[in-house]
Motif scaffolding. Structure first.
Motif, PDB file in Angstrom:
ATOM      1  N   PRO A   1       0.422  -1.027  -0.108  1.00 33.08           N
ATOM      2  CA  PRO A   1       0.169   0.447  -0.085  1.00 33.08           C
ATOM      3  C   PRO A   1       0.615   1.167   0.019  1.00 33.08           C
ATOM      4  CG  PRO A   1      -0.115  -1.128   1.851  1.00 33.08           C
ATOM      5  CD  PRO A   1       0.799  -1.574   0.988  1.00 33.08           C
TER       6      PRO A   1
ATOM      7  N   ILE B   1     -13.228  -0.590  -2.026  1.00 35.41           N
ATOM      8  CA  ILE B   1     -14.137  -0.242   0.580  1.00 35.41           C
ATOM      9  C   ILE B   1     -13.689   1.176   0.210  1.00 35.41           C
ATOM     10  CG2 ILE B   1     -13.374  -0.899   2.824  1.00 35.41           C
ATOM     11  CD1 ILE B   1     -12.181  -3.492   1.835  1.00 35.41           C
TER      12      ILE B   1
ATOM     13  N   ALA C   1      -4.429 -12.967   1.315  1.00 33.96           N
ATOM     14  CA  ALA C   1      -4.265 -12.826  -0.930  1.00 33.96           C
ATOM     15  C   ALA C   1      -3.535 -12.151  -0.432  1.00 33.96           C
ATOM     16  CB  ALA C   1      -5.140 -11.888  -0.820  1.00 33.96           C
ATOM     17  N   VAL C   2      -2.855 -11.194  -0.135  1.00 27.24           N
ATOM     18  CA  VAL C   2      -1.188 -10.159  -0.355  1.00 27.24           C
ATOM     19  C   VAL C   2      -0.133 -11.075  -0.118  1.00 27.24           C
ATOM     20  CG1 VAL C   2      -0.852  -9.083   1.722  1.00 27.24           C
ATOM     21  CG2 VAL C   2      -0.414  -8.156  -0.305  1.00 27.24           C
TER      22      VAL C   2
ATOM     23  N   VAL D   1      -5.723  -0.787   8.825  1.00 27.02           N
ATOM     24  CA  VAL D   1      -7.156  -0.153   8.467  1.00 27.02           C
ATOM     25  C   VAL D   1      -7.378  -0.110   7.146  1.00 27.02           C
ATOM     26  CG1 VAL D   1      -8.845   1.264   9.727  1.00 27.02           C
ATOM     27  CG2 VAL D   1      -6.879   0.400  10.959  1.00 27.02           C
ATOM     28  N   GLU D   2      -6.824   0.678   5.914  1.00 27.14           N
ATOM     29  CA  GLU D   2      -6.858   0.734   4.445  1.00 27.14           C
ATOM     30  C   GLU D   2      -6.171  -0.292   3.961  1.00 27.14           C
ATOM     31  OE1 GLU D   2      -6.519   4.341   4.612  1.00 27.14           O
ATOM     32  OE2 GLU D   2      -7.526   5.058   6.323  1.00 27.14           O
ATOM     33  N   GLY D   3      -5.113   0.199   3.782  1.00 34.08           N
ATOM     34  CA  GLY D   3      -4.002  -0.731   2.550  1.00 34.08           C
ATOM     35  C   GLY D   3      -4.220  -2.329   2.149  1.00 34.08           C
ATOM     36  N   LEU D   4      -4.637  -3.064   3.860  1.00 30.83           N
ATOM     37  CA  LEU D   4      -5.268  -4.225   3.705  1.00 30.83           C
ATOM     38  C   LEU D   4      -6.612  -4.241   4.109  1.00 30.83           C
ATOM     39  CD1 LEU D   4      -1.426  -5.784   5.377  1.00 30.83           C
ATOM     40  CD2 LEU D   4      -1.777  -5.434   2.897  1.00 30.83           C
ATOM     41  N   SER D   5      -7.159  -4.313   4.016  1.00 29.46           N
ATOM     42  CA  SER D   5      -8.901  -3.570   4.744  1.00 29.46           C
ATOM     43  C   SER D   5      -9.077  -4.585   3.584  1.00 29.46           C
ATOM     44  CB  SER D   5      -9.317  -2.150   3.777  1.00 29.46           C
ATOM     45  OG  SER D   5      -8.950  -1.733   2.951  1.00 29.46           O
ATOM     46  N   SER D   6      -9.004  -5.404   2.758  1.00 29.84           N
ATOM     47  CA  SER D   6      -9.205  -6.147   1.528  1.00 29.84           C
ATOM     48  C   SER D   6      -9.323  -7.614   2.495  1.00 29.84           C
ATOM     49  CB  SER D   6      -9.498  -5.812   0.143  1.00 29.84           C
ATOM     50  OG  SER D   6      -8.066  -6.058   0.240  1.00 29.84           O
ATOM     51  N   ASP D   7      -7.857  -7.304   2.699  1.00 30.66           N
ATOM     52  CA  ASP D   7      -7.426  -9.002   3.131  1.00 30.66           C
ATOM     53  C   ASP D   7      -8.219  -9.473   4.211  1.00 30.66           C
ATOM     54  OD1 ASP D   7      -5.966 -10.905   2.367  1.00 30.66           O
ATOM     55  OD2 ASP D   7      -3.923  -9.958   2.513  1.00 30.66           O
ATOM     56  N   ARG D   8      -7.182 -11.087   5.010  1.00 29.92           N
ATOM     57  CA  ARG D   8      -8.016 -11.721   6.259  1.00 29.92           C
ATOM     58  C   ARG D   8      -6.241 -11.836   6.718  1.00 29.92           C
ATOM     59  NH1 ARG D   8     -11.574 -15.401   5.099  1.00 29.92           N
ATOM     60  NH2 ARG D   8     -13.321 -14.272   4.501  1.00 29.92           N
TER      61      ARG D   8
ATOM     62  N   ARG E   1      -0.922   5.304  -0.721  1.00 34.13           N
ATOM     63  CA  ARG E   1      -1.721   5.174   0.996  1.00 34.13           C
ATOM     64  C   ARG E   1      -0.544   5.920   1.380  1.00 34.13           C
ATOM     65  NH1 ARG E   1      -5.581   1.943  -0.926  1.00 34.13           N
ATOM     66  NH2 ARG E   1      -7.746   2.652  -0.260  1.00 34.13           N
TER      67      ARG E   1
END
Lengths: 434, 434
Positions: A138, A316, B291-292, B144-151, A141
């Motif tokens: 990221p 998101i 994912a990342v 919180v943002e950059g990896l927000s899509s990941d688990r 960002r």
């Protein structure tokens, strides 16, 4: 805001399938963050009949871009088709139809980023592109938000996985460029036409984007000089190691007194520099800010799911903005007029490898040339080459400017005692031992 | 939104002076981003008469917290005073007075984070705390943002500069813990009472914050087991090196099938792991997402300007939210109920160093104990100790669970042939060569 947010995907290749997979598998997390369910409603493909690696309801696939661009039910368009002119057209028309856009397209953003952001802003739409640089890291960002309070003076990026894989292999195994390139192609780490990667063009596009954001200045692709790795030899890598360096294809962006330089070239880094141990297909971006000092962001620079992570994180943000009703408000125009450095302002150390006649006076002729131009040596190696009347000379210079260095280089080739300037590389980064 | 945004600073120590300096020096950039000028209007100090390292209008200084907390002209309160109860009280009252809050206080956020975020949310206010973990590294935003899509399934943090400095020096110079601690105190890298740092409490607080965010689960300080570095010896570091590892104080947070573990302990990492080359006072957080894949965020973990960078970046976010009228809308309650692992679920490899009687059968007794518990060895060293009837044995186990390992450890001390279990460390991270 509606119960459901509809996504239209332009393209269904590596990254596109990753996006579909993450959106499907992470529904619970997405709903928690966004407050609505998220559905990929339409996917533009070239051939809707082609068999796909992932299971998909065939009614979702379409061969007509209008099913997405002009579809009133689609809220957000994700462009992962690549290419330039067609992608640009689709994105502009999507924005004009008040659809937010997320793109992973570095070529497009490096060329038309400023234009597209203006169109987005005029239409009150978001346009995000985290995935366009360094895949899953990221970094955009971090530049725009995490380090927003700072004044960034230097960025160095290993932003091309293919070349980093090749250089890592060459360095570890002493193999030749051509052998490793072939291997990389077999493993799918390099394209069958590898030009954009190995000649530094891909990295240059990413550095144009990073330069624009980090320096708040419109850096175009033309402002970035690019040199690739196809001329790098095993000998160069070997000398680099002996002298305490590692060679990487590094995108360098520096700002000094308001003027900037952005370039991509094979570069020697001290072996204990944080970037020096970034190996294989990994990417990393080193950022130096006046206040924060040194930071580095490391991760996968490509791949289906890593890149898709960045795309969905952007999605998101778009969807959170939709909930708050604040889309199209976050992009800032550049603060500064573009001011590029001249070659006299570009300062660095250099590595040079020469073949010279192995006779008295040869060495003196070379050192005289450097000293007449006020460039001194930090390190020097000279050794005879077996069965030839030639000696190999390796020079590490102290800092000098690019103009002077290039002048010296061209004078050297004119010297009778110099058989050949075999190679020449920029050196960046302070050693942590110094 | 007004022409001017007023900041009230609670505290004027290292970080507070950094904030003042950045706000003053970066006015142009701040105004560009925020659309208003930004002014530090009031600073709470203990003694307004005390001479200060940076020049400041004395009317800005106050000894009365009400001049900030209850001052209708103050828009945003920045808490950089440290401590817990008083800071908590000031922050709650500031939020109740509808002031946004930025804090660098990890102790407070680790203990009362959930409560404070609820108060903020009820009052429609922002509460940001990027500076509380890893100083200048924008790790909270990235999670919180950059990896927000990941688990996110694993985080490992070198989040305490003092202990990283000590371990780096001990490892590089073969010095003892006590000597290096003393040196670190002289250089200002360690406090005169270093307990919170060297016993891992400071790192544990940061890991509680990272665990809460990364796993979307309320991880309290009580959930984090902490072990410090005061018992680490030169011998341990030396064996670690010989066996291809580096020792770091690592905060480990893992999630498996919905259950989590969070702990801090001296840990061996393969020498080519990205965290292994994070040296001196630098911090880094390694994040693994489904994912990342692997990412790492590296930078300065403390210091006046680096930490202030994080504070001011938070301030910018608050001010952008003010412009958009969306403050207090970004914090999310945890998605998951807390579920901690039991010791049977905590899986890792271990390093163990033993002194055993140097006689036939001693070794067999030890290996039998391990094999009866189904724990096998990855590596084993045995060597006699000069002039003693004792041999030193170093074991690297394959993966086992913590409960079994602790059972073996306690049985070992009961074995007659075992003189002493000298040390025992967790091993984390896959070697990149494997």
């Amino acid at each position: 805001m509606s119960e459901k947010i509809s996504i239209g995907l332009l393209g269904f290749g590596t990254v596109g399938s990753g996006v579909v997979r993450i959106v499907e598998n992470h529904q619970q997390e997405l709903k928690h963050q966004v407050g609505s369910s998220v559905v990929v409603d339409k996917i533009l493909v070239k051939d809707a009949k082609k068999p796909r690696a992932i299971e998909i309801d065939e009614r979702v696939l379409t061969e007509d871009p209008e099913d997405i661009i002009s579809n009133p039910n689609i809220d957000v368009v994700v462009e992962v088709m690549g290419g330039i002119e067609e992608a640009r057209d689709y994105i502009i028309r999507s924005l004009e139809n008040k659809k937010h856009v997320v793109t992973a397209n570095k070529d497009l953003m490096a060329m038309y980023g400023a234009e597209l952001l203006t169109v987005a802003s005029k239409n009150g739409c978001d346009l995000f592109y985290e995935a366009s640089v360094a895949g899953g890291i990221p970094i955009i960002r971090s530049l725009v938000e995490g380090l927003s309070s700072d004044r960034i003076t230097k960025m160095m990026g290993i932003v091309n996985g293919t070349t980093n894989y090749i250089l890592t292999k060459m360095s570890n195994e002493g193999s030749s460029y051509n052998d490793v390139l072939k291997e990389a192609q077999e493993l799918g780490y390099a394209e069958s036409d590898p030009t954009a990667d190995v000649e530094g063009l891909d990295a240059a596009r990413k550095m144009a984007i990073l330069g624009t954001l980090g320096f708040s200045m419109n850096i175009g692709l033309d402002d970035v000089s690019a040199q690739g790795i196809s001329a790098v030899t095993e000998e160069d890598l070997d000398y680099a190691k002996q002298l305490g360096y590692r060679m990487k294809l590094v995108g360098v962006a520096k700002r000094d007194e308001g003027k900037v330089e952005v370039s991509v070239q094979p570069t020697l880094l001290p072996k204990n520099h944080p970037l020096a141990s970034v190996n294989d297909v990994f990417n990393a971006v080193y950022v130096y800010g006046e206040a924060v000092g040194e930071t580095m962001f490391y991760g996968p620079g490509a791949g289906s799911l890593p890149t898709a992570t960045a795309v969905v994180s952007d999605l998101i943000t778009v969807m959170k903005n939709m909930r708050l009703g604040v889309n199209g408000r976050s992009a800032l125009p550049p603060l500064h007029e573009k001011q590029m450095k001249t070659d006299e302002d570009v300062i660095s150390k250099y590595f040079m490898r020469l073949h010279v006649e192995d006779k008295a006076g040869a060495f003196a002729a070379i050192t005289t040339l450097f000293s007449e131009n006020n460039v001194s040596f930090e390190k020097l190696l000279q050794m005879p080459i077996k069965n030839k009347d030639v000696a190999e000379v390796v020079i590490i210079t102290h800092k000098t400017n690019k103009k002077t260095y290039e002048l010296i280089s061209s004078c050297l080739t004119d010297l009778e005692v110099v058989k050949e300037v075999k190679s020449s590389y920029r050196i960046e980064g302070v050693s942590y031992d110094e």
